[in-house]
Scaffold this motif. Structure first.
Motif: not given
Length: 243
Positions: A165-176, A236-243, A187-188
């Protein structure tokens, strides 16, 4: 060049000591900071961050990579060459994702030890001197011995967690991001989050995900902190809902 990737904290006194140790053994080698605020103690998050940064590290350079809550314990020190880039650090998984995604990898145990090795600061006393030896052409002094593989490996797969999480509050995932469809929702924090290309495509304060400059999926908010709005933090875990 020597690059530094740690969870030591940019404002604390540890980074300066590492740089002194590097300067003592390689005074003519340029040292640059990659990151000193990797999530503390979170080896898996650090491993995915390091792997995302790997493409920006010049081949032939050396990276001191230290997120090492097990310092002084049984984990071994290693030097790894992955696609021509050297990494020096603990064999605890931190270097393993970058290694798993590389096309050519060599792993070496480190036989050299200083006379005054502290129990709790191997970044300064062991990894920095060895990195300086390698960067200045003194590989033989580091007593490197080739070994078949790393002891701890996380693999090349993506990680569906917040890794930074950077100082802007943006949260990077370990997802390419390339692994996700444009219609996918993340979903987070109890929210289903759709994709946008850039911040200006959504209204002020709206939360979205996008492909960041490292190629990772990142949850952000236009002009606001997504982490604060959603209560996000590394791990924190993030869920993925495929489109």
């Amino acid at each position: 060049m020597i690059f530094l990737f740690t969870d030591f904290g940019a404002a604390d006194l540890y980074v300066g000591q590492v740089k002194i140790a590097l300067h003592r053994r390689a005074p003519k080698v340029t040292v640059a900071d990659l990151l000193h605020d990797a999530p503390a103690f979170n080896i898996k998050a650090g491993a995915h961050l390091l792997a995302a940064l790997a493409g920006w590290i010049p081949p032939g350079s050396v990276t001191v990579a230290v997120v090492d809550p097990g310092v002084g314990g049984p984990r071994d020190p290693v030097a790894v060459v992955a696609d021509g880039r050297w990494y020096v650090g603990p064999d605890n998984g931190l270097i393993s994702v970058a290694a798993a995604r590389a096309t050519k990898v060599e792993v070496f145990s480190i036989g050299w030890r200083p006379d005054d090795l502290s129990a709790s600061f191997h970044g300064r006393d062991l990894f920095a001197p060895v990195a300086a030896m390698i960067a200045s052409g003194g590989r033989k002094a580091a007593k490197l011995k080739k070994q078949p593989q790393l002891a701890v490996k996380f693999g090349a797969e993506d990680l569906a967690e917040v890794i930074y999480v950077d100082h802007y509050g943006n949260a990077m995932m370990g997802l390419r991001a390339e692994s996700l469809s444009r219609e996918a929702r993340l979903v987070a924090g109890g929210r289903r989050i759709g994709r946008a290309r850039v911040f200006s495509e959504v209204p002020q304060g709206e939360i979205f995900w996008y492909e960041n400059s490292l190629g990772l999926a990142e949850i952000a908010a236009n002009g606001a902190s997504a982490a604060a709005k959603l209560g996000l933090q590394a791990g924190q875990t993030v869920a993925i809902e495929p489109g």
